[in-house]
Motif scaffolding. Sequence first.
Motif, PDB file in Angstrom:
ATOM      1  N   ALA A 149       0.831  -1.205   0.000  1.00 28.43           N
ATOM      2  CA  ALA A 149       0.000   0.000   0.000  1.00 28.43           C
ATOM      3  C   ALA A 149       0.864   1.253   0.000  1.00 28.43           C
ATOM      4  O   ALA A 149       0.472   2.295  -0.548  1.00 28.43           O
ATOM      5  N   ARG A 150       2.042   1.148   0.593  1.00 25.91           N
ATOM      6  CA  ARG A 150       2.945   2.304   0.623  1.00 25.91           C
ATOM      7  C   ARG A 150       3.568   2.562  -0.741  1.00 25.91           C
ATOM      8  O   ARG A 150       3.678   3.718  -1.175  1.00 25.91           O
ATOM      9  N   ILE A 151       3.972   1.503  -1.448  1.00 22.18           N
ATOM     10  CA  ILE A 151       4.677   1.687  -2.725  1.00 22.18           C
ATOM     11  C   ILE A 151       3.745   1.678  -3.935  1.00 22.18           C
ATOM     12  O   ILE A 151       4.125   2.124  -5.013  1.00 22.18           O
ATOM     13  N   ALA A 152       2.518   1.153  -3.754  1.00 26.81           N
ATOM     14  CA  ALA A 152       1.540   1.147  -4.852  1.00 26.81           C
ATOM     15  C   ALA A 152       0.163   1.478  -4.279  1.00 26.81           C
ATOM     16  O   ALA A 152      -0.754   0.656  -4.323  1.00 26.81           O
ATOM     17  N   PRO A 153       0.006   2.694  -3.732  1.00 29.18           N
ATOM     18  CA  PRO A 153      -1.253   3.054  -3.069  1.00 29.18           C
ATOM     19  C   PRO A 153      -2.459   2.913  -3.999  1.00 29.18           C
ATOM     20  O   PRO A 153      -2.418   3.358  -5.145  1.00 29.18           O
ATOM     21  N   GLY A 154      -3.503   2.244  -3.479  1.00 32.36           N
ATOM     22  CA  GLY A 154      -4.710   2.048  -4.266  1.00 32.36           C
ATOM     23  C   GLY A 154      -4.534   1.091  -5.427  1.00 32.36           C
ATOM     24  O   GLY A 154      -5.393   1.019  -6.312  1.00 32.36           O
ATOM     25  N   GLY A 155      -3.445   0.350  -5.438  1.00 36.23           N
ATOM     26  CA  GLY A 155      -3.114  -0.491  -6.580  1.00 36.23           C
ATOM     27  C   GLY A 155      -3.953  -1.757  -6.709  1.00 36.23           C
ATOM     28  O   GLY A 155      -4.641  -2.188  -5.778  1.00 36.23           O
ATOM     29  N   LYS A 156      -3.850  -2.335  -7.903  1.00 36.47           N
ATOM     30  CA  LYS A 156      -4.493  -3.609  -8.192  1.00 36.47           C
ATOM     31  C   LYS A 156      -3.438  -4.705  -8.047  1.00 36.47           C
ATOM     32  O   LYS A 156      -2.407  -4.655  -8.717  1.00 36.47           O
ATOM     33  N   VAL A 157      -3.704  -5.644  -7.163  1.00 36.45           N
ATOM     34  CA  VAL A 157      -2.700  -6.660  -6.856  1.00 36.45           C
ATOM     35  C   VAL A 157      -3.226  -8.066  -7.114  1.00 36.45           C
ATOM     36  O   VAL A 157      -4.436  -8.295  -7.145  1.00 36.45           O
ATOM     37  N   VAL A 158      -2.285  -8.980  -7.306  1.00 39.13           N
ATOM     38  CA  VAL A 158      -2.617 -10.397  -7.465  1.00 39.13           C
ATOM     39  C   VAL A 158      -1.871 -11.194  -6.411  1.00 39.13           C
ATOM     40  O   VAL A 158      -0.852 -10.743  -5.876  1.00 39.13           O
ATOM     41  N   ILE A 159      -2.378 -12.383  -6.137  1.00 41.56           N
ATOM     42  CA  ILE A 159      -1.785 -13.269  -5.137  1.00 41.56           C
ATOM     43  C   ILE A 159      -1.251 -14.512  -5.836  1.00 41.56           C
ATOM     44  O   ILE A 159      -1.941 -15.112  -6.655  1.00 41.56           O
ATOM     45  N   VAL A 160      -0.012 -14.881  -5.502  1.00 40.04           N
ATOM     46  CA  VAL A 160       0.536 -16.156  -5.962  1.00 40.04           C
ATOM     47  C   VAL A 160       0.585 -17.070  -4.748  1.00 40.04           C
ATOM     48  O   VAL A 160       1.334 -16.825  -3.802  1.00 40.04           O
ATOM     49  N   GLY A 161      -0.266 -18.119  -4.769  1.00 40.66           N
ATOM     50  CA  GLY A 161      -0.336 -19.071  -3.670  1.00 40.66           C
ATOM     51  C   GLY A 161       0.304 -20.385  -4.057  1.00 40.66           C
ATOM     52  O   GLY A 161       1.035 -20.475  -5.052  1.00 40.66           O
ATOM     53  N   ILE A 162       0.012 -21.425  -3.274  1.00 43.35           N
ATOM     54  CA  ILE A 162       0.601 -22.733  -3.519  1.00 43.35           C
ATOM     55  C   ILE A 162      -0.455 -23.697  -4.049  1.00 43.35           C
ATOM     56  O   ILE A 162      -1.627 -23.632  -3.664  1.00 43.35           O
ATOM     57  N   GLY A 163      -0.026 -24.575  -4.954  1.00 41.40           N
ATOM     58  CA  GLY A 163      -0.955 -25.518  -5.557  1.00 41.40           C
ATOM     59  C   GLY A 163      -1.427 -26.586  -4.584  1.00 41.40           C
ATOM     60  O   GLY A 163      -2.582 -26.999  -4.617  1.00 41.40           O
ATOM     61  N   ALA A 164      -0.540 -27.042  -3.702  1.00 41.42           N
ATOM     62  CA  ALA A 164      -0.916 -28.053  -2.710  1.00 41.42           C
ATOM     63  C   ALA A 164      -1.826 -27.418  -1.650  1.00 41.42           C
ATOM     64  O   ALA A 164      -1.681 -26.231  -1.334  1.00 41.42           O
ATOM     65  N   PRO A 165      -2.771 -28.193  -1.082  1.00 43.58           N
ATOM     66  CA  PRO A 165      -3.714 -27.626  -0.110  1.00 43.58           C
ATOM     67  C   PRO A 165      -3.114 -27.473   1.288  1.00 43.58           C
ATOM     68  O   PRO A 165      -3.598 -28.053   2.260  1.00 43.58           O
TER      69      PRO A 165
END
Length: 220
Positions: A77-93
Amino acid sequence: KQVSNFNQLLARGANAIALYPLAPNALRASLAKAKRQGVAVIGFNVTFTKSAQAPGYDAQIWEGRDAEAYLSVAEMARIAPGGKVVIVGIGAPVPAIKYLAQRYRFWAKKFGLQVIGEQDNPSDDIPGGRQAMSGLLGKYSDIDGVLAYNDESAVGSYTAARSAGRNDIKIIGINGSSLGISALDAGRVAAIIQVDAVNQGAQAAAGAYDVLTKQGGKLP
């Protein structure tokens, strides 16, 4: 694999086992066997709330997944205020990583960021992170930032973004291994949340010692 490793340690006469449960339900029989053998079992990130039960474990270490999500999102939020972000998670549960993604979303809303997509790293390594990010770039052309669950996913996201000519995307990872720190020093990622792995190990050892010696005192 984790169940197999756990059972091998039991067969070799281990007095204590510390582990990060990747598939908790698969470990139930092994945990019960450890209990019967008097083996101390210390878990990492078994549960995420104080009220949740962790049957089969004598104690657990909380890594602080909510805190990691908070720190990641606050910096984004500090470096990209109001930005659109994506999440990279893990395939395993893996419950702890799925919980981390939930907290990313929670804190993003609090900080005024918009989570526009999420994709999993299928192989828990740099190529998997690149694959996940490539998929996200194919779906969303207006990505401002990436919240990645580990250093490998952050570096993989960087390589995918660079290949797509998107050097402007801010990427934040978690772990703080030599890979993550070198990527940070080279300017490939914007930030890395460093996990206190050394202290986690010390706490696990102290917990196992306390269980095995039956001192019953409150650990620091």
